[in-house]
Design a protein around this motif. Structure first.
Motif, PDB file in Angstrom:
ATOM      1  N   MET A  11      -4.098 -36.735  -8.419  1.00 30.77           N
ATOM      2  CA  MET A  11      -4.272 -37.149  -7.024  1.00 30.77           C
ATOM      3  C   MET A  11      -3.205 -36.491  -6.155  1.00 30.77           C
ATOM      4  O   MET A  11      -2.203 -35.982  -6.649  1.00 30.77           O
ATOM      5  N   ARG A  12      -3.424 -36.545  -4.858  1.00 28.03           N
ATOM      6  CA  ARG A  12      -2.497 -35.948  -3.903  1.00 28.03           C
ATOM      7  C   ARG A  12      -1.861 -37.066  -3.072  1.00 28.03           C
ATOM      8  O   ARG A  12      -2.559 -37.863  -2.443  1.00 28.03           O
ATOM      9  N   PHE A  13      -0.527 -37.094  -3.092  1.00 22.55           N
ATOM     10  CA  PHE A  13       0.248 -38.165  -2.467  1.00 22.55           C
ATOM     11  C   PHE A  13       1.157 -37.600  -1.379  1.00 22.55           C
ATOM     12  O   PHE A  13       1.725 -36.520  -1.527  1.00 22.55           O
ATOM     13  N   ILE A  14       1.317 -38.386  -0.302  1.00 24.84           N
ATOM     14  CA  ILE A  14       2.328 -38.107   0.716  1.00 24.84           C
ATOM     15  C   ILE A  14       3.307 -39.285   0.749  1.00 24.84           C
ATOM     16  O   ILE A  14       2.894 -40.448   0.742  1.00 24.84           O
ATOM     17  N   LEU A  15       4.595 -38.959   0.753  1.00 19.55           N
ATOM     18  CA  LEU A  15       5.646 -39.958   0.875  1.00 19.55           C
ATOM     19  C   LEU A  15       6.553 -39.556   2.033  1.00 19.55           C
ATOM     20  O   LEU A  15       6.394 -38.463   2.599  1.00 19.55           O
ATOM     21  N   PHE A  16       7.535 -40.407   2.357  1.00 19.38           N
ATOM     22  CA  PHE A  16       8.320 -40.183   3.572  1.00 19.38           C
ATOM     23  C   PHE A  16       9.802 -40.467   3.356  1.00 19.38           C
ATOM     24  O   PHE A  16      10.185 -41.458   2.737  1.00 19.38           O
ATOM     25  N   GLU A  28       0.048 -34.349  -7.297  1.00 23.34           N
ATOM     26  CA  GLU A  28       0.586 -33.413  -6.310  1.00 23.34           C
ATOM     27  C   GLU A  28       1.270 -34.213  -5.212  1.00 23.34           C
ATOM     28  O   GLU A  28       0.676 -35.126  -4.630  1.00 23.34           O
ATOM     29  N   ILE A  29       2.518 -33.832  -4.895  1.00 23.48           N
ATOM     30  CA  ILE A  29       3.362 -34.635  -4.013  1.00 23.48           C
ATOM     31  C   ILE A  29       3.839 -33.813  -2.819  1.00 23.48           C
ATOM     32  O   ILE A  29       4.218 -32.648  -2.961  1.00 23.48           O
ATOM     33  N   PHE A  30       3.837 -34.451  -1.636  1.00 21.61           N
ATOM     34  CA  PHE A  30       4.546 -33.889  -0.493  1.00 21.61           C
ATOM     35  C   PHE A  30       5.352 -35.007   0.143  1.00 21.61           C
ATOM     36  O   PHE A  30       4.848 -36.122   0.337  1.00 21.61           O
ATOM     37  N   TYR A  40      10.048 -30.018   4.193  1.00 19.50           N
ATOM     38  CA  TYR A  40       9.678 -31.399   4.470  1.00 19.50           C
ATOM     39  C   TYR A  40       9.122 -31.553   5.890  1.00 19.50           C
ATOM     40  O   TYR A  40       8.997 -32.655   6.396  1.00 19.50           O
ATOM     41  N   SER A  41       8.786 -30.452   6.538  1.00 19.53           N
ATOM     42  CA  SER A  41       8.521 -30.438   7.977  1.00 19.53           C
ATOM     43  C   SER A  41       7.128 -30.938   8.327  1.00 19.53           C
ATOM     44  O   SER A  41       6.234 -31.040   7.475  1.00 19.53           O
ATOM     45  N   MET A  42       6.935 -31.193   9.623  1.00 20.00           N
ATOM     46  CA  MET A  42       5.627 -31.589  10.129  1.00 20.00           C
ATOM     47  C   MET A  42       4.614 -30.474   9.928  1.00 20.00           C
ATOM     48  O   MET A  42       3.454 -30.723   9.568  1.00 20.00           O
ATOM     49  N   GLN A  43       5.040 -29.230  10.150  1.00 20.51           N
ATOM     50  CA  GLN A  43       4.130 -28.106   9.958  1.00 20.51           C
ATOM     51  C   GLN A  43       3.637 -28.036   8.508  1.00 20.51           C
ATOM     52  O   GLN A  43       2.453 -27.840   8.240  1.00 20.51           O
ATOM     53  N   GLU A  44       4.566 -28.243   7.563  1.00 22.19           N
ATOM     54  CA  GLU A  44       4.182 -28.201   6.153  1.00 22.19           C
ATOM     55  C   GLU A  44       3.349 -29.427   5.764  1.00 22.19           C
ATOM     56  O   GLU A  44       2.487 -29.352   4.878  1.00 22.19           O
ATOM     57  N   THR A  93      -0.117 -28.540   6.729  1.00 21.78           N
ATOM     58  CA  THR A  93      -0.674 -27.606   5.742  1.00 21.78           C
ATOM     59  C   THR A  93      -1.137 -28.365   4.502  1.00 21.78           C
ATOM     60  O   THR A  93      -2.216 -28.100   3.953  1.00 21.78           O
ATOM     61  N   PHE A  94      -0.317 -29.313   4.053  1.00 23.05           N
ATOM     62  CA  PHE A  94      -0.683 -30.123   2.888  1.00 23.05           C
ATOM     63  C   PHE A  94      -1.962 -30.905   3.151  1.00 23.05           C
ATOM     64  O   PHE A  94      -2.793 -31.097   2.252  1.00 23.05           O
ATOM     65  N   CYS A  95      -2.135 -31.337   4.405  1.00 22.92           N
ATOM     66  CA  CYS A  95      -3.293 -32.154   4.771  1.00 22.92           C
ATOM     67  C   CYS A  95      -4.573 -31.323   4.962  1.00 22.92           C
ATOM     68  O   CYS A  95      -5.633 -31.880   5.279  1.00 22.92           O
ATOM     69  N   GLU A  96      -4.489 -30.024   4.794  1.00 27.26           N
ATOM     70  CA  GLU A  96      -5.700 -29.212   4.879  1.00 27.26           C
ATOM     71  C   GLU A  96      -6.644 -29.495   3.716  1.00 27.26           C
ATOM     72  O   GLU A  96      -7.839 -29.225   3.790  1.00 27.26           O
TER      73      GLU A  96
END
Length: 395
Positions: A1-6, A30-32, A44-48, A51-54
């Motif tokens: 799975m693909r995860f986003i953390l903060f 997969e982690i961002f 760790y940027s908003m731009q990246e 990209t991860f959210c594509e």
């Protein structure tokens, strides 16, 4: 799975985030991680993040609203059909707005069973709210023999003078107002009845004053309880240290604010640092303490990571209790317990463990084995993934 953390401003939450990310990545997910405090930070940027959210994002993991704190993020996760796993570090009273508006797919975790009941009663639209115990971090360092440890008693926590929080209450309500007096009654009730949760004290004081209120009115009172919560926490945090110092025991404290404590300047109160310290750096001190003191953050049916981290550092955890602790640990066998209502007995309890190293070492090993098997970040991630599958079929 693909995860986003903060990541954000709070070092503790960032440490927890890093531990979860590492465990998820180790399982092949997969982690961002996006840094909310520094959104232009490379890697760790908003731009990246965009990209991860594509590609499809399955899950976002949030501590205390980070990542679901505004409409932009909420709408993004809804658009991606992602599930938000929201882990509360504090009482839900500090997060009412999030419980009223959150992503469509949403699971909320509380580290106190009474907090789960609170959410179910006052926020019934939160469909999935569950208990999740705190987690401790494994210690890969060689253990230190009990008798060779540097510190007798260590307390790793911040301190502020309780009355210093009165200005925050006065900013909410005039000092001569009936609401101000009501909140001070609640604070007095909590000091006198340490077994009560925050919501129970609120309801009891309202009943005493013949003030039956709707759930919405009770929620409004709870939403303004943060100063009272901190006052009663700091009162007992300071009092526990005071009685140990007054009894002549050596106490080392690690964290911000201890110069304000009434015992500051005493020969046997040792302030190791006057500033906040990175959570990972705290572990080196905890490992070198015979006893790690804990004062629960008024979680009467819950847990705290300080307990598990002390046990994983092979130290005697000396703590007040909760109904959850009473069910999962045994006083004198794998934990040492004291009663906030009987703090005069605390020095004798501490003195016993300091002067019975064989018994202390046996307790330490039992606590270590239990915690290593049940209360680490591995177990935390297991629970999170099980909830995702059970609630939304995400696996």
């Amino acid at each position: 799975m693909r995860f986003i953390l903060f990541y954000e401003h709070a070092e503790d939450y960032n440490y927890f985030t890093g531990e979860i990310a590492q465990e998820l990545a180790g399982r092949g997910h997969e982690i961002f991680i996006h840094d909310l405090a520094n959104p232009s930070r490379p890697s760790y940027s908003m731009q990246e993040l965009m990209t991860f959210c594509e590609k499809k994002v399955d899950v976002v993991v949030c501590f205390n609203r980070a990542g679901i704190h505004n409409d932009t993020f909420i709408n993004l996760w809804d658009m991606m059909d992602a599930c938000a796993l929201h882990i509360l570090v504090d009482h839900p009273l500090r997060l009412h707005p999030t419980m009223e508006k959150h992503p469509r797919k949403y699971i909320q975790f509380c580290s106190d069973e009474e907090h789960v009941a609170y959410v179910k009663r006052y926020f019934p639209t939160v469909e999935h709210v569950e208990f999740l115990a705190h987690a401790g971090t494994h210690d890969d360092n060689p253990p230190i023999l009990y008798t060779d440890k540097k510190y007798d008693i260590l307390f790793s926590a911040t301190y502020t003078h309780p009355e210093g929080k009165l200005s925050e209450l006065e900013a909410l309500f005039p000092k001569d107002s009936s609401m101000y007096q009501l909140f001070m009654q609640i604070e007095s009730d909590l000091r006198a009845h340490t077994e009560k949760s925050l919501i129970q004290a609120v309801l009891d004081v309202l009943n005493t004053n013949n003030m039956p209120l709707s759930d919405n009115a009770v929620k409004t009172i709870m939403r303004n309880m943060t100063p009272i919560d901190w006052m009663v926490r700091m009162y007992y945090r300071g009092k526990a240290v005071q009685v140990l110092v007054d009894a002549g025991l050596d106490v080392h404290v690690l964290g911000k604010g201890w110069k304000e404590h009434p015992s500051a300047g005493a020969d046997n109160l040792h302030i190791l640092t006057a500033d906040r310290i990175n959570p990972a750096a705290t572990f080196d001190y905890m490992r070198d303490a015979r006893i790690n003191l804990n004062v629960m953050p008024w979680f009467k049916e819950g847990t705290h990571e300080r307990i598990f981290n002390a046990m994983l550092r092979r130290s005697v955890c000396l703590s007040d209790s909760s109904t959850w602790i009473d069910r999962h640990f045994e006083d004198g066998k794998d934990i040492a317990l004291y009663d906030l209502n009987q703090l005069d007995k605390l020095p004798d309890i501490a003195d016993y463990w300091l002067n019975h190293p064989i018994e202390a070492q046996a307790l330490i090993e039992r606590a270590y084995e239990k915690t290593a098997a049940n209360y680490t970040w591995v177990n935390c991630v297991d629970s999170m993934l099980e909830s995702l599958d059970r609630c939304y079929g995400i696996h």
